[in-house]
Structure formats: structure tokens, C-alpha cells
Design a protein around this motif. Structure first.
Motif, short mmCIF file in Angstrom:
data_model
loop_
_atom_site.label_atom_id
_atom_site.label_comp_id
_atom_site.label_asym_id
_atom_site.label_seq_id
_atom_site.Cartn_x
_atom_site.Cartn_y
_atom_site.Cartn_z
N UNK A 30 -38.68 -11.98 -5.75
CA UNK A 30 -38.55 -13.43 -5.90
C UNK A 30 -37.25 -13.76 -6.63
N UNK A 31 -36.89 -12.96 -7.62
CA UNK A 31 -35.65 -13.21 -8.37
C UNK A 31 -34.42 -13.11 -7.47
N UNK A 32 -34.48 -12.24 -6.48
CA UNK A 32 -33.36 -12.11 -5.53
C UNK A 32 -33.26 -13.38 -4.69
N UNK A 33 -34.39 -13.85 -4.18
CA UNK A 33 -34.40 -15.08 -3.38
C UNK A 33 -33.93 -16.26 -4.21
N UNK A 34 -34.40 -16.36 -5.45
CA UNK A 34 -33.98 -17.45 -6.32
C UNK A 34 -32.46 -17.43 -6.53
N UNK A 35 -31.90 -16.27 -6.76
CA UNK A 35 -30.46 -16.16 -6.97
C UNK A 35 -29.68 -16.58 -5.73
N UNK A 36 -30.19 -16.21 -4.55
CA UNK A 36 -29.53 -16.60 -3.30
C UNK A 36 -29.59 -18.11 -3.13
N UNK A 37 -30.78 -18.69 -3.33
CA UNK A 37 -30.96 -20.13 -3.14
C UNK A 37 -30.15 -20.95 -4.15
N UNK A 38 -29.90 -20.39 -5.31
CA UNK A 38 -29.12 -21.09 -6.33
C UNK A 38 -27.63 -20.81 -6.22
N UNK A 39 -27.24 -20.01 -5.23
CA UNK A 39 -25.83 -19.71 -5.02
C UNK A 39 -25.25 -18.76 -6.04
N UNK A 40 -26.10 -18.02 -6.75
CA UNK A 40 -25.64 -17.08 -7.77
C UNK A 40 -25.51 -15.66 -7.25
N UNK A 42 -24.41 -13.03 -3.79
CA UNK A 42 -23.86 -12.78 -2.47
C UNK A 42 -24.71 -11.64 -1.90
N UNK A 43 -25.77 -11.99 -1.17
CA UNK A 43 -26.74 -10.99 -0.77
C UNK A 43 -26.21 -9.99 0.25
N UNK A 44 -26.86 -8.83 0.26
CA UNK A 44 -26.55 -7.82 1.28
C UNK A 44 -26.97 -8.37 2.64
N UNK A 45 -26.33 -7.89 3.68
CA UNK A 45 -26.67 -8.30 5.03
C UNK A 45 -28.13 -7.98 5.33
N UNK A 46 -28.60 -6.83 4.89
CA UNK A 46 -29.99 -6.44 5.15
C UNK A 46 -30.98 -7.42 4.50
N UNK A 47 -30.63 -7.93 3.35
CA UNK A 47 -31.49 -8.91 2.68
C UNK A 47 -31.54 -10.20 3.46
N UNK A 48 -30.38 -10.68 3.90
CA UNK A 48 -30.34 -11.92 4.67
C UNK A 48 -31.07 -11.77 5.99
N UNK A 49 -30.91 -10.62 6.64
CA UNK A 49 -31.61 -10.40 7.91
C UNK A 49 -33.12 -10.38 7.71
N UNK A 50 -33.58 -9.80 6.62
CA UNK A 50 -35.01 -9.78 6.32
C UNK A 50 -35.53 -11.20 6.10
N UNK A 51 -34.77 -12.03 5.40
CA UNK A 51 -35.16 -13.42 5.18
C UNK A 51 -35.16 -14.20 6.50
N UNK A 52 -34.13 -14.00 7.30
CA UNK A 52 -34.03 -14.68 8.60
C UNK A 52 -35.21 -14.28 9.49
N UNK A 53 -35.54 -12.99 9.52
CA UNK A 53 -36.67 -12.52 10.33
C UNK A 53 -37.99 -13.11 9.85
#
Length: 89
Positions: A30-40, A42-53
Motif C-alpha cells: 500500500x505504501x508503494x501505491x500511495x507514493x506513486x499516487x502522491x507523485x513521490x 518513480x515506479x518500476x515498469x513491473x509495478x506499473x504493469x501490475x497496477x494496470x493489469x
């Protein structure tokens, strides 16, 4: 991948998920998602792909930004695509 974290927030909300539910579905903290949503973060491609999926599995797709087109969110509804654009700016 996306210039604005607000697109991810919009997609999550349209999918009817809270942060904990999306993080769990994507297999990220959850802390990773929160950091991404707050713009804090720069996530790994694998993380973004997992969220997109995880979002896609719930009928919501992120439309990437290009130089000519602002990114957006597509909501899949009853095998038809309804475009719901949320500007990232």
C-alpha cells in the motif's frame, strides 16, 4: 509511463477500489501505491504493469499520454468501451 499520478487515482476510483484493494490485487505494498499516487515515486515498469493489469481486470484501462494526446482512463462496460477522459494536467 504517465505524466500525472492523478490518472492512476482516477482509474482506481472508477474501478471502485480503495488503495488497499488495488495494492492487494496488484501484489504491491500500500505504501508503494500511495507514493506513486502522491507523485513521490518513480515506479518500476513491473509495478506499473501490475497496477494496470489489476485495473484492467476490473474493466478500467489507462490510456497512455503522447505528445498529441493527453492520457485518460477508459471504462469497459458490457463489452463496449466508454471513454471517460481525465486530463492529467
Amino acid at each position: 509511463m504517465f505524466r500525472s499520478p492523478r490518472l492512476l487515482v482516477a482509474a482506481r476510483v472508477l474501478a471502485g477500489l480503495n488503495q488497499s484493494q488495488l495494492a492487494n490485487a496488484a501484489g504491491v505494498a500500500v505504501s508503494v501505491l500511495q507514493a506513486i499516487e502522491q507523485g513521490r515515486s518513480d515506479p518500476k515498469l513491473s509495478t506499473m504493469l501490475a497496477l494496470v493489469d489489476a485495473l484492467k481486470a476490473r474493466g478500467v484501462m489507462l490510456a497512455p499520454e503522447t505528445e498529441r494526446v493527453a492520457g485518460g482512463v477508459l471504462v469497459m462496460k458490457d463489452s463496449q468501451t466508454e471513454a471517460v477522459w481525465r486530463s492529467g494536467t
